[in-house]
Design a protein around this motif. Sequence first.
Motif, PDB file in Angstrom:
ATOM      1  N   PHE A 125     -11.362 -26.814  55.182  1.00  9.84           N
ATOM      2  CA  PHE A 125     -10.720 -26.342  56.414  1.00  9.84           C
ATOM      3  C   PHE A 125      -9.341 -25.716  56.194  1.00  9.84           C
ATOM      4  O   PHE A 125      -9.050 -24.658  56.725  1.00  9.84           O
ATOM      5  CB  PHE A 125     -10.619 -27.491  57.426  1.00  9.84           C
ATOM      6  CG  PHE A 125     -11.950 -27.953  57.941  1.00  9.84           C
ATOM      7  CD1 PHE A 125     -12.495 -27.392  59.086  1.00  9.84           C
ATOM      8  CD2 PHE A 125     -12.672 -28.931  57.269  1.00  9.84           C
ATOM      9  CE1 PHE A 125     -13.731 -27.795  59.559  1.00  9.84           C
ATOM     10  CE2 PHE A 125     -13.913 -29.342  57.737  1.00  9.84           C
ATOM     11  CZ  PHE A 125     -14.442 -28.770  58.888  1.00  9.84           C
ATOM     12  N   ASP A 126      -8.479 -26.358  55.420  1.00  8.01           N
ATOM     13  CA  ASP A 126      -7.102 -25.871  55.267  1.00  8.01           C
ATOM     14  C   ASP A 126      -7.004 -24.428  54.782  1.00  8.01           C
ATOM     15  O   ASP A 126      -6.158 -23.664  55.272  1.00  8.01           O
ATOM     16  CB  ASP A 126      -6.315 -26.791  54.330  1.00  8.01           C
ATOM     17  CG  ASP A 126      -5.905 -28.092  55.003  1.00  8.01           C
ATOM     18  OD1 ASP A 126      -6.106 -28.206  56.236  1.00  8.01           O
ATOM     19  OD2 ASP A 126      -5.391 -28.991  54.306  1.00  8.01           O
ATOM     20  N   PRO A 127      -7.832 -23.975  53.814  1.00  6.48           N
ATOM     21  CA  PRO A 127      -7.696 -22.591  53.348  1.00  6.48           C
ATOM     22  C   PRO A 127      -7.919 -21.547  54.450  1.00  6.48           C
ATOM     23  O   PRO A 127      -7.400 -20.429  54.360  1.00  6.48           O
ATOM     24  CB  PRO A 127      -8.770 -22.481  52.258  1.00  6.48           C
ATOM     25  CG  PRO A 127      -8.913 -23.886  51.745  1.00  6.48           C
ATOM     26  CD  PRO A 127      -8.780 -24.739  52.978  1.00  6.48           C
ATOM     27  N   ILE A 128      -8.662 -21.905  55.478  1.00  8.65           N
ATOM     28  CA  ILE A 128      -8.908 -20.965  56.579  1.00  8.65           C
ATOM     29  C   ILE A 128      -7.604 -20.622  57.283  1.00  8.65           C
ATOM     30  O   ILE A 128      -7.400 -19.489  57.735  1.00  8.65           O
ATOM     31  CB  ILE A 128      -9.931 -21.556  57.570  1.00  8.65           C
ATOM     32  CG1 ILE A 128     -11.266 -21.802  56.867  1.00  8.65           C
ATOM     33  CG2 ILE A 128     -10.123 -20.653  58.782  1.00  8.65           C
ATOM     34  CD1 ILE A 128     -12.268 -22.578  57.706  1.00  8.65           C
ATOM     35  N   ASP A 129      -6.686 -21.604  57.357  1.00  3.41           N
ATOM     36  CA  ASP A 129      -5.393 -21.362  58.012  1.00  3.41           C
ATOM     37  C   ASP A 129      -4.581 -20.291  57.299  1.00  3.41           C
ATOM     38  O   ASP A 129      -3.692 -19.676  57.901  1.00  3.41           O
ATOM     39  CB  ASP A 129      -4.581 -22.661  58.073  1.00  3.41           C
ATOM     40  CG  ASP A 129      -5.241 -23.719  58.942  1.00  3.41           C
ATOM     41  OD1 ASP A 129      -6.008 -23.336  59.850  1.00  3.41           O
ATOM     42  OD2 ASP A 129      -4.996 -24.920  58.716  1.00  3.41           O
ATOM     43  N   SER A 130      -4.877 -20.066  56.015  1.00  5.36           N
ATOM     44  CA  SER A 130      -4.144 -19.043  55.249  1.00  5.36           C
ATOM     45  C   SER A 130      -4.872 -17.720  55.208  1.00  5.36           C
ATOM     46  O   SER A 130      -4.475 -16.805  54.475  1.00  5.36           O
ATOM     47  CB  SER A 130      -3.909 -19.559  53.813  1.00  5.36           C
ATOM     48  OG  SER A 130      -3.178 -20.770  53.829  1.00  5.36           O
ATOM     49  N   GLY A 131      -5.952 -17.613  55.975  1.00  5.09           N
ATOM     50  CA  GLY A 131      -6.664 -16.332  56.075  1.00  5.09           C
ATOM     51  C   GLY A 131      -7.960 -16.242  55.297  1.00  5.09           C
ATOM     52  O   GLY A 131      -8.651 -15.210  55.366  1.00  5.09           O
ATOM     53  N   ALA A 132      -8.319 -17.297  54.555  1.00  7.36           N
ATOM     54  CA  ALA A 132      -9.584 -17.268  53.814  1.00  7.36           C
ATOM     55  C   ALA A 132     -10.755 -17.269  54.796  1.00  7.36           C
ATOM     56  O   ALA A 132     -10.720 -17.936  55.825  1.00  7.36           O
ATOM     57  CB  ALA A 132      -9.677 -18.462  52.880  1.00  7.36           C
ATOM     58  N   ASN A 133     -11.811 -16.506  54.470  1.00 10.86           N
ATOM     59  CA  ASN A 133     -12.943 -16.396  55.387  1.00 10.86           C
ATOM     60  C   ASN A 133     -14.307 -16.404  54.690  1.00 10.86           C
ATOM     61  O   ASN A 133     -15.332 -16.190  55.321  1.00 10.86           O
ATOM     62  CB  ASN A 133     -12.814 -15.134  56.244  1.00 10.86           C
ATOM     63  CG  ASN A 133     -12.708 -13.861  55.416  1.00 10.86           C
ATOM     64  OD1 ASN A 133     -12.900 -13.875  54.196  1.00 10.86           O
ATOM     65  ND2 ASN A 133     -12.393 -12.761  56.086  1.00 10.86           N
ATOM     66  N   ARG A 134     -14.300 -16.654  53.383  1.00  9.94           N
ATOM     67  CA  ARG A 134     -15.564 -16.663  52.636  1.00  9.94           C
ATOM     68  C   ARG A 134     -15.502 -17.801  51.631  1.00  9.94           C
ATOM     69  O   ARG A 134     -14.598 -17.859  50.797  1.00  9.94           O
ATOM     70  CB  ARG A 134     -15.755 -15.317  51.935  1.00  9.94           C
ATOM     71  CG  ARG A 134     -17.044 -15.190  51.151  1.00  9.94           C
ATOM     72  CD  ARG A 134     -17.132 -13.821  50.502  1.00  9.94           C
ATOM     73  NE  ARG A 134     -18.140 -13.765  49.469  1.00  9.94           N
ATOM     74  CZ  ARG A 134     -18.151 -12.883  48.464  1.00  9.94           C
ATOM     75  NH1 ARG A 134     -17.194 -11.968  48.399  1.00  9.94           N
ATOM     76  NH2 ARG A 134     -19.103 -12.916  47.546  1.00  9.94           N
ATOM     77  N   LEU A 135     -16.462 -18.724  51.729  1.00 12.69           N
ATOM     78  CA  LEU A 135     -16.488 -19.898  50.863  1.00 12.69           C
ATOM     79  C   LEU A 135     -17.696 -19.830  49.939  1.00 12.69           C
ATOM     80  O   LEU A 135     -18.840 -19.813  50.394  1.00 12.69           O
ATOM     81  CB  LEU A 135     -16.543 -21.172  51.711  1.00 12.69           C
ATOM     82  CG  LEU A 135     -16.717 -22.501  50.977  1.00 12.69           C
ATOM     83  CD1 LEU A 135     -15.583 -22.739  49.978  1.00 12.69           C
ATOM     84  CD2 LEU A 135     -16.818 -23.659  51.965  1.00 12.69           C
TER      85      LEU A 135
END
Length: 318
Positions: free
Chosen positions: A15-25
């Motif tokens: 979840f946390d990386p999404i806050d920095s703009g990540a959108n592909r896991l």
Amino acid sequence: MESQYTESIAKVILFDPIDSGANRLCILSSHATPSMASWLLTTYEEQGITDISIELIIEAVMDSGIDNISHEGFKELHGRRYSNKCNISCSYLFQPPTSKSNLFIWLQDDKPVQAFDCTYDFTQISFLRSNGGSITAQSAAYAYKLYENAVTRSIFCNHSEVEEYIIIRSSTTSPSSTDAKFHDNCVHLPLITRTGEPGKRSGLNWGQRNKRNKNEAYIPLPSRIAKSGFFPLNKQHFLVVTDDHHTLQLRVEQQNDKAITTPASNAQLGEYFRNRLGLANGAYVHTSDLKAYGRTDVVFYKIDDEQYYMDFSSGGNG
């Protein structure tokens, strides 16, 4: 970095990386379950997280294969796009080497931005229930190269020739099994109330209200069974194979854990039961419909912590 709290593990990695703009896991995991994938998609949706793409490669299937229930569960999820535009693809590694670790790589569009090398498999048992493990920050660019290499040695779970590359094992899930533990580890859940009728606006008739999808339904779960530990709680998902060979993702929810639902859509469960009863979509379910079919309850057999068998065969209880 190490964490004792399962909620923190999921938060840091998923979840946390999404806050920095990540959108592909991109995930390269030794073991994975469709229930974990379903839980993550549903949780993103319920938290208002949109436009996330998840790409999963499972390694252990190369040597040990995969049971047909999990395989059908992954096929059901593969390519599914939820209302919030989040989606997942599921692939199986069929050629060595394996990474011997679990990699979770986040990208912003096509640029690797963050990666974790950890001991946590992509399962609910590992992410949501385990008491310990390790997480190590990894070079995102390096981890993504490992993932890209694995892509060339993997096959989509729904590929027409997947069984030529991966062993799909049959699961012994029928209650006709002679395994006594299988027979003993079950619960019977009534679909009617103490009055002898289904709930007028609950249970199989949950959606029988204004401006609701009339197929919406849940299976009532008595408090004593909810508290027994037979089903996972805290909105964790579990994969069910039915006696008529369907697969359903279910979870326990509502106040006091009183309901078993289909989290992807509350109407999915109602559609399933109405189809079994020979009723039209959205039809009100009467006791007479259940008795004409041949039973007024449903039985769950526990296979493991994330898989169950559900028996609603006609004539089960009269």
